[in-house]
Motif scaffolding. Structure first.
Motif, PDB file in Angstrom:
ATOM      1  N   CYS A 125     -30.063   9.842   3.120  1.00  0.00           N
ATOM      2  CA  CYS A 125     -30.933  10.211   1.999  1.00  0.00           C
ATOM      3  C   CYS A 125     -32.100  11.051   2.532  1.00  0.00           C
ATOM      4  CB  CYS A 125     -31.491   8.962   1.313  1.00  0.00           C
ATOM      5  SG  CYS A 125     -30.229   7.977   0.477  1.00  0.00           S
ATOM      6  N   CYS A 151     -35.952   5.869   0.360  1.00  0.00           N
ATOM      7  CA  CYS A 151     -35.258   6.147  -0.897  1.00  0.00           C
ATOM      8  C   CYS A 151     -34.778   4.833  -1.550  1.00  0.00           C
ATOM      9  CB  CYS A 151     -34.055   7.040  -0.607  1.00  0.00           C
ATOM     10  SG  CYS A 151     -33.159   7.566  -2.063  1.00  0.00           S
ATOM     11  N   HIS A 161     -32.686   4.912  -4.074  1.00  0.00           N
ATOM     12  CA  HIS A 161     -31.397   5.285  -4.668  1.00  0.00           C
ATOM     13  C   HIS A 161     -31.409   5.076  -6.180  1.00  0.00           C
ATOM     14  CE1 HIS A 161     -30.928   4.590  -0.467  1.00  0.00           C
ATOM     15  NE2 HIS A 161     -30.756   3.285  -0.599  1.00  0.00           N
ATOM     16  N   CYS A 165     -30.525  12.108  -2.697  1.00  0.00           N
ATOM     17  CA  CYS A 165     -30.069  10.737  -2.427  1.00  0.00           C
ATOM     18  C   CYS A 165     -28.565  10.749  -2.129  1.00  0.00           C
ATOM     19  CB  CYS A 165     -30.372   9.828  -3.610  1.00  0.00           C
ATOM     20  SG  CYS A 165     -29.664   8.181  -3.401  1.00  0.00           S
ATOM     21  N   ALA A 166     -28.225  10.366  -0.927  1.00  0.00           N
ATOM     22  CA  ALA A 166     -26.821  10.390  -0.500  1.00  0.00           C
ATOM     23  C   ALA A 166     -26.013   9.282  -1.177  1.00  0.00           C
ATOM     24  CB  ALA A 166     -26.742  10.246   1.017  1.00  0.00           C
ATOM     25  N   VAL A 167     -26.688   8.189  -1.546  1.00  0.00           N
ATOM     26  CA  VAL A 167     -25.995   7.075  -2.189  1.00  0.00           C
ATOM     27  C   VAL A 167     -25.535   7.495  -3.588  1.00  0.00           C
ATOM     28  CG1 VAL A 167     -26.244   4.712  -3.048  1.00  0.00           C
ATOM     29  CG2 VAL A 167     -27.248   5.345  -0.842  1.00  0.00           C
TER      30      VAL A 167
HETATM   31 ZN    ZN Z   1     -30.986   7.283  -1.675  1.00  0.00          ZN
END
Ligand code: ZN
Ligand code: GDP
Length: 365
Positions: A288, A293, A295, A301-303
């Motif tokens: 992220c 983060c 999320h 945000c990678a999630v």
């Molecule tokens: Zn995130």
């Protein structure tokens, strides 16, 4: 053929005694204390198995205000062999511990079982899988320090092999790093795998009521083991006792702890356990943009991106949030208790400090 001299195993070896415990216990052995494993605790008394048989002892000792220092099943303890009353004199530091969050008023933890190596989470295939519930049990298992294992029980009720392997894979997605084993007490399938796991160390069975825990325990124990063990128990005064134990040696090796309290345990400060159950979310979070983060709706945000792309099931993220929220609430409750304790301590110190100062200045009375 080995030419090594044969060494008789330590009489407590089948209860899990090893070189590590012996080393820890050495200073107490030097004081003349006897090591034993706690097999039962009941109202201020406990039963310990020692090299010379089962002894009864009072558990009142050491730091009485610390709930984590209460004797519990699975503990290794030192008793005074000739004391009257005999009481537990020391507890060896626990390798692992199952802690429950006590209900409502008191937020401190209660120790349910100590020194557990394997946490076997029993999940019934007779009812629809509830992955959220499995995740909850796994968080608790990881938090204890024990290695979890998911056992899918009643596999005989699943009609076809393809269906069974689909269910196993489904559970595996909710349990990274955890073996998932289908078993059936009816056909015996998978019981050998389970027996092999539990033969090395101490195990507990977790899971909902009806999941098949007692059936598995009986399969592992063999039928009349309980009675045989009870008859063999001899207390300090040489009487036979028939008290039930919560810690039993398995005929195939290993130890099983079964206490009523372990049924239906909750979470307690299990943040690291939750992180482990959702390790793929933790991995994604590392990518992220913001290191803190949440999320929720942060840019980069990678999630959330993984949810969008379908890589991470939304259910997993929701389950993660739910367990984190619940966990934070429990931690906050505990902290409130800690804060109150610290405040009391400060008040007391403050009063003493003021009294000392006034005494110095001769302003008494
Ligand atoms: Zn995130
Ligand atoms: P516990 O509450 O977790 O201890 O569950 P039990 O061991 O009492 O099992 C609940 C019910 O499931 C009982 O009626 C058992 O007979 C049944 N059961 C347990 N294991 C199996 C199995 O492998 N196959 C089937 N068909 N039924 C099982």
């Amino acid at each position: 053929m080995s030419s090594l001299p044969s060494v008789a195993p330590h009489p407590l070896a089948r209860y899990g005694w090893d070189d590590g415990w012996a080393e820890r216990f050495a200073p107490y052995a030097a004081q003349g204390l006897l090591p034993g494993r706690v097999v039962r605790v009941d109202r201020g008394r406990c039963d310990l198995v020692t090299a010379t048989g089962t002894v009864h002892a009072d558990t009142e000792f050491v730091v009485p205000r610390d709930p984590m220092q209460v004797v519990c099943t699975g503990d290794w303890a030192g008793v005074d062999p000739h004391g009257d009353p005999r009481y537990v004199r020391t507890l060896l530091p626990r390798r692992t511990a199952f802690v429950r969050s006590t209900s409502s008023k008191r937020s401190e933890g209660q120790i349910l079982a100590a020194n557990v190596d394997h946490a076997i989470v029993a999940v019934s295939l007779a009812v629809e899988l509830d992955l959220g519930r499995i995740e909850r049990f796994l968080a608790l298992a990881w938090e204890s320090g024990a290695q979890p294992l998911v056992v899918l029980t009643k596999a005989d009720l699943v009609a076809d092999a393809a269906g069974l392997s689909y269910l196993v894979r489904d559970v595996e997605t909710a349990a990274p790093g955890v073996p998932v084993v289908p078993v059936s007490a009816v056909t015996g399938d998978g019981l050998d795998v389970l027996a092999a796991v539990v033969s090395g160390g101490t195990s507990v069975l977790l899971g909902q009521s009806g999941a098949g825990k007692s059936t598995l325990a009986n399969a592992l124990l063999g039928e009349d083991v309980m009675e045989v063990q009870a008859a063999r128990d001899v207390d300090g005064k040489g009487r036979h006792t028939t008290t039930t134990r919560n810690l039993l040696v398995l005929p195939g090796g290993g130890v099983l702890i079964d206490t009523p309290g372990l049924r239906g345990v909750g979470l307690f400060d299990a943040e690291s356990g939750v992180e482990q159950v959702f390790s793929e979310i933790a991995d994604l979070a590392g990518e992220c943009r913001f290191h803190d983060c949440a999320h929720e709706r942060e840019p980069g945000c990678a999630v959330l991106a993984a949810v969008d792309s379908g890589e991470l099931p939304e259910r997993r993220l929701e389950s993660y949030r739910k367990l984190m929220r619940e966990n934070q609430w429990i931690v906050a409750k505990t902290d409130a208790r800690l804060r109150a304790e610290i405040r009391r301590d400060w008040k007391r110190k403050g009063a003493e400090g003021r009294a000392a100062m006034e005494a110095k200045r001769g302003r008494w009375a």
